[in-house]
Design a protein around this motif. Sequence first.
Motif, short mmCIF file in Angstrom:
data_model
loop_
_atom_site.label_atom_id
_atom_site.label_comp_id
_atom_site.label_asym_id
_atom_site.label_seq_id
_atom_site.Cartn_x
_atom_site.Cartn_y
_atom_site.Cartn_z
N UNK A 160 -43.12 52.26 -2.35
CA UNK A 160 -42.80 52.44 -3.75
C UNK A 160 -42.63 51.14 -4.55
N UNK A 161 -42.50 50.02 -3.85
CA UNK A 161 -42.36 48.76 -4.58
C UNK A 161 -42.59 47.59 -3.62
N UNK A 162 -42.71 46.37 -4.18
CA UNK A 162 -42.79 45.17 -3.36
C UNK A 162 -41.43 44.92 -2.72
N UNK A 163 -41.49 44.27 -1.60
CA UNK A 163 -40.28 43.81 -0.91
C UNK A 163 -39.76 42.55 -1.61
N UNK A 164 -38.43 42.33 -1.58
CA UNK A 164 -37.93 41.05 -2.08
C UNK A 164 -37.53 40.16 -0.91
N UNK A 165 -37.34 38.88 -1.21
CA UNK A 165 -37.13 37.91 -0.14
C UNK A 165 -35.77 38.04 0.54
N UNK A 166 -34.78 38.60 -0.15
CA UNK A 166 -33.45 38.77 0.47
C UNK A 166 -33.51 39.86 1.54
N UNK A 167 -34.09 40.99 1.20
CA UNK A 167 -34.15 42.08 2.18
C UNK A 167 -35.12 41.75 3.30
#
Lengths: 198, 198
Positions: free
Chosen positions: B32-39
């Motif tokens: 559903x969306x791009x991953x972010x660098x924190x997760x």
Amino acid sequence: MDSERMEQQVRFLLEVDKLKNVERRTYLLEGNRHENSAEHSWHLGVMALLMAEYANEPVDLGHVLGMLLVHDLVEIDAGDTFCYDAEGAKDRAEREQRAADRIFNLLPPDQASRLMELWREFEARESAEARFAAALDRLMPLFHNFYGKGSSWQEHGIRADQVRERNRHAREGSEFLWSHAESLITRAVEEGYLQPPR
Amino acid sequence: MDSERMEQQVRFLLEVDKLKNVERRTYLLEGNRHENSAEHSWHLGVMALLMAEYANEPVDLGHVLGMLLVHDLVEIDAGDTFCYDAEGAKDRAEREQRAADRIFNLLPPDQASRLMELWREFEARESAEARFAAALDRLMPLFHNFYGKGSSWQEHGIRADQVRERNRHAREGSEFLWSHAESLITRAVEEGYLQPPR
């Protein structure tokens, strides 16, 4: 090496990707959306790297980090229970135990036991590492709320005595951090971020 | 204790909240969306907990976890450079060094040095821990892409030889994991997730 073992590990890693879609009540500091439980777990890890020096007792940092990485995995099935939600708290333990049984058992048995044990240790707060990890888990949202001008507290009409009551076990992990938190709670009432105690 | 020290640490923790808004090219498996660098950093930590047994050399897990927690912090200023972006790679080192200087120096000097050193160690891949941590950082997106039917590879028209070329240093951290990755690359071409090698 054993490729069935590896396949079980990969299946688990793919499954826990879902923690990135578990929403917490806390807002990001830039305020554009709620935080999710995966990035929250990362943030606690960074906090532990910096603040282990404030633990009441000496802690094994690697062990604290292991607990923080897995402490919220049960939320994939059980959801995040807002810490001021008395209704949700009633069956929380049962929902989370069912989730732990399903999720950790995707792993090879030795690792399922190891991660289950890390999660239980965190919940029980009987080791120095667990008391410290649990303190961080309570204090980070308090920082988020205070420095985000109390957005989540205000949204849910939270009072200062509720924040003190729900979070004061943090002092068992770090007296120093808890005394800092107490001063933030007092300031939050002065600033109108939190309602005064009843 | 020293409250200026504590304030610097809190300021750093608030600053790094921004990593949750740094988007990677990888999609979540639920798509559903791009991953972010924190997760992403959290996910690598969980991977390390499970897969340290596949490192070529024995590794100190706590040290690997520390590196993984901080390895992407420079992206807060420098952004995530897509690993197949040759243009972006040209000034990446310079942009990231500037970011490291600003971000880590928010901390008290001893912790600024310690985290800077963890980041440098990760980048240099000269220790067993860094080689293993860097291998995970390459392999996790490969898993995401493969099990997400190659969505990010297809979007950017990536070929199998590019994936092999950019990621093969992972074998320095884990021969076992790299041989598994090689078999996924072969299958990805068969499934049409990746373009064949040129």
